[in-house]
Design a protein around this motif. Structure first.
Motif, PDB file in Angstrom:
ATOM      1  N   VAL A   1       0.987  -1.434  -0.033  1.00 50.19           N
ATOM      2  CA  VAL A   1      -0.191  -0.028   0.033  1.00 50.19           C
ATOM      3  C   VAL A   1       1.118   1.224  -0.118  1.00 50.19           C
ATOM      4  CG1 VAL A   1      -1.648   1.316   1.133  1.00 50.19           C
ATOM      5  CG2 VAL A   1      -1.796  -1.431   1.268  1.00 50.19           C
ATOM      6  N   HIS A   2       1.418   1.039   0.713  1.00 52.60           N
ATOM      7  CA  HIS A   2       2.354   2.238   0.705  1.00 52.60           C
ATOM      8  C   HIS A   2       4.392   2.134   0.672  1.00 52.60           C
ATOM      9  CE1 HIS A   2      -1.070   5.174   2.420  1.00 52.60           C
ATOM     10  NE2 HIS A   2      -1.261   4.218   2.413  1.00 52.60           N
ATOM     11  N   PRO A   3       4.482   1.789  -0.540  1.00 50.62           N
ATOM     12  CA  PRO A   3       5.883   0.791  -0.449  1.00 50.62           C
ATOM     13  C   PRO A   3       7.089   2.376  -0.242  1.00 50.62           C
ATOM     14  CG  PRO A   3       4.611   1.775  -2.355  1.00 50.62           C
ATOM     15  CD  PRO A   3       3.802   2.237  -1.536  1.00 50.62           C
ATOM     16  N   GLU A   4       6.589   3.435   0.351  1.00 49.63           N
ATOM     17  CA  GLU A   4       7.977   4.612   0.648  1.00 49.63           C
ATOM     18  C   GLU A   4       7.525   4.043   2.599  1.00 49.63           C
ATOM     19  OE1 GLU A   4       3.756   6.459   1.262  1.00 49.63           O
ATOM     20  OE2 GLU A   4       4.450   5.265  -0.051  1.00 49.63           O
ATOM     21  N   LYS A   5       7.378   3.032   3.122  1.00 48.93           N
ATOM     22  CA  LYS A   5       6.774   3.785   4.502  1.00 48.93           C
ATOM     23  C   LYS A   5       7.479   1.979   4.372  1.00 48.93           C
ATOM     24  CE  LYS A   5       3.385   6.157   5.323  1.00 48.93           C
ATOM     25  NZ  LYS A   5       1.732   6.378   6.665  1.00 48.93           N
ATOM     26  N   LEU A   6       8.470   1.658   5.966  1.00 50.88           N
ATOM     27  CA  LEU A   6       8.332   0.325   6.469  1.00 50.88           C
ATOM     28  C   LEU A   6       7.696  -0.216   7.254  1.00 50.88           C
ATOM     29  CD1 LEU A   6      12.212   1.021   8.108  1.00 50.88           C
ATOM     30  CD2 LEU A   6      11.537  -0.127   5.792  1.00 50.88           C
ATOM     31  N   TYR A   7       7.412  -1.177   6.389  1.00 50.02           N
ATOM     32  CA  TYR A   7       6.788  -2.075   7.477  1.00 50.02           C
ATOM     33  C   TYR A   7       6.632  -3.220   8.072  1.00 50.02           C
ATOM     34  CZ  TYR A   7       2.695  -0.549   5.147  1.00 50.02           C
ATOM     35  OH  TYR A   7       2.001   0.433   4.930  1.00 50.02           O
ATOM     36  N   PHE A   8       7.345  -3.958   9.854  1.00 51.29           N
ATOM     37  CA  PHE A   8       7.842  -4.659  10.454  1.00 51.29           C
ATOM     38  C   PHE A   8       7.272  -6.115  10.595  1.00 51.29           C
ATOM     39  CE2 PHE A   8      10.467  -0.901  10.713  1.00 51.29           C
ATOM     40  CZ  PHE A   8      11.456  -1.183  11.098  1.00 51.29           C
ATOM     41  N   ALA A   9       7.419  -7.254  10.727  1.00 54.78           N
ATOM     42  CA  ALA A   9       6.786  -8.612  11.491  1.00 54.78           C
ATOM     43  C   ALA A   9       7.356  -8.911  12.056  1.00 54.78           C
ATOM     44  CB  ALA A   9       6.217  -9.255   9.533  1.00 54.78           C
ATOM     45  N   ILE A  10       7.282  -9.379  13.069  1.00 52.93           N
ATOM     46  CA  ILE A  10       7.778  -9.988  14.275  1.00 52.93           C
ATOM     47  C   ILE A  10       7.105 -11.564  15.011  1.00 52.93           C
ATOM     48  CG2 ILE A  10       7.953 -10.586  16.868  1.00 52.93           C
ATOM     49  CD1 ILE A  10       8.356  -7.191  16.711  1.00 52.93           C
ATOM     50  N   THR A  11       7.625 -12.785  13.985  1.00 52.74           N
ATOM     51  CA  THR A  11       6.885 -13.463  14.006  1.00 52.74           C
ATOM     52  C   THR A  11       7.679 -15.123  14.756  1.00 52.74           C
ATOM     53  OG1 THR A  11       5.922 -15.839  12.585  1.00 52.74           O
ATOM     54  CG2 THR A  11       7.761 -14.433  11.764  1.00 52.74           C
ATOM     55  N   GLY A  12       7.122 -15.775  15.139  1.00 48.59           N
ATOM     56  CA  GLY A  12       7.567 -17.382  15.988  1.00 48.59           C
ATOM     57  C   GLY A  12       7.927 -18.304  14.410  1.00 48.59           C
ATOM     58  N   ASP A  13       8.761 -19.585  14.541  1.00 49.15           N
ATOM     59  CA  ASP A  13       8.921 -19.749  13.767  1.00 49.15           C
ATOM     60  C   ASP A  13       7.708 -20.968  12.856  1.00 49.15           C
ATOM     61  OD1 ASP A  13       9.837 -21.386  16.113  1.00 49.15           O
ATOM     62  OD2 ASP A  13      10.532 -22.815  15.176  1.00 49.15           O
ATOM     63  N   LEU A  14       7.293 -21.230  14.016  1.00 50.70           N
ATOM     64  CA  LEU A  14       6.035 -22.661  13.602  1.00 50.70           C
ATOM     65  C   LEU A  14       4.895 -21.170  12.469  1.00 50.70           C
ATOM     66  CD1 LEU A  14       4.956 -24.931  13.921  1.00 50.70           C
ATOM     67  CD2 LEU A  14       3.932 -24.669  16.058  1.00 50.70           C
ATOM     68  N   ALA A  15       4.773 -20.400  13.135  1.00 51.21           N
ATOM     69  CA  ALA A  15       3.799 -19.203  12.417  1.00 51.21           C
ATOM     70  C   ALA A  15       4.879 -19.059  11.071  1.00 51.21           C
ATOM     71  CB  ALA A  15       3.032 -18.453  13.293  1.00 51.21           C
ATOM     72  N   PHE A  16       5.300 -18.779  11.112  1.00 51.32           N
ATOM     73  CA  PHE A  16       6.171 -18.365   9.842  1.00 51.32           C
ATOM     74  C   PHE A  16       6.445 -19.511   8.714  1.00 51.32           C
ATOM     75  CE2 PHE A  16      10.829 -18.247   7.687  1.00 51.32           C
ATOM     76  CZ  PHE A  16      10.447 -17.472   6.808  1.00 51.32           C
ATOM     77  N   PHE A  17       6.748 -20.663   8.769  1.00 52.09           N
ATOM     78  CA  PHE A  17       7.000 -21.765   8.066  1.00 52.09           C
ATOM     79  C   PHE A  17       5.408 -22.445   7.781  1.00 52.09           C
ATOM     80  CE2 PHE A  17      10.803 -22.617   9.673  1.00 52.09           C
ATOM     81  CZ  PHE A  17      12.000 -22.737   8.687  1.00 52.09           C
ATOM     82  N   TYR A  18       4.600 -22.389   8.838  1.00 51.39           N
ATOM     83  CA  TYR A  18       2.951 -22.008   8.314  1.00 51.39           C
ATOM     84  C   TYR A  18       2.673 -20.620   7.188  1.00 51.39           C
ATOM     85  CZ  TYR A  18      -2.144 -22.777   8.908  1.00 51.39           C
ATOM     86  OH  TYR A  18      -3.327 -22.763   9.323  1.00 51.39           O
ATOM     87  N   ASP A  19       3.559 -19.834   7.273  1.00 50.27           N
ATOM     88  CA  ASP A  19       3.167 -18.836   6.002  1.00 50.27           C
ATOM     89  C   ASP A  19       3.918 -18.467   4.775  1.00 50.27           C
ATOM     90  OD1 ASP A  19       0.871 -16.803   5.055  1.00 50.27           O
ATOM     91  OD2 ASP A  19       1.650 -15.388   6.146  1.00 50.27           O
TER      92      ASP A  19
END
Length: 158
Positions: free
Chosen positions: A22-40
């Motif tokens: 949506v806003h390529p000029e802004k930073l977006y941060f995701a914090i995730t655990g490994d199980l959720a990361f591999f799920y997605d």
């Protein structure tokens, strides 16, 4: 902020990736655990991911959420929680190369830390307010014991 279904495993990475369009000029941060990361995991293959995305992956080798003393699974199964509910040892058993190769092959800059000294050497790159040439994936390896201690410190602050 991200609306998360199922208390954490349902699409936090893909939601953040989609939001970052949506806003390529802004930073977006995701914090995730490994199980959720591999799920997605498949969401990292989206060809439209920009240089405004930063993913912090906390890799403890299992779904720590299920090991917390107040979790229903832990209260019912105790020692059997790790292999049967928390998926201990899944996806490479905290492999030092699995996520790195996947991320780099998809065009991400990859950062890694396995202890406080390594973390202090690279975290400033991850939190820099400047857009980088590539999206960044920062994988931090931790133990369940360290994660439990950290949560206790956070929850019991004065």
């Amino acid at each position: 902020f991200c609306p998360v279904g199922g208390f954490g495993i349902d699409g936090a990475s893909s939601f953040t990736i989609g939001s970052s369009f949506v806003h390529p000029e802004k930073l977006y941060f995701a914090i995730t655990g490994d199980l959720a990361f591999f799920y997605d995991l498949n969401s990292l293959g989206n060809r439209h991911i920009g240089n405004n995305l930063r993913i912090l992956l906390i890799n403890n080798g299992l779904g720590f959420e299920f090991k917390k003393c107040y979790a229903m699974a832990y209260r019912l199964l105790e020692d059997e929680v790790e292999p049967y509910v928390a998926a201990a040892g899944h996806f490479g058993k905290q492999s030092l190369s699995l996520v790195r190769h996947y991320a780099e092959d998809l065009g991400f800059e990859y950062l890694r830390a396995s202890n406080k000294l390594e973390f202090e050497k690279v975290y400033k790159r991850f939190v820099s307010p400047e857009l980088t040439h590539k999206p960044i994936l920062f994988e931090c390896f931790v133990t369940s014991e360290d994660e439990s201690t950290s949560l206790n410190v956070i929850h019991n602050r004065d």
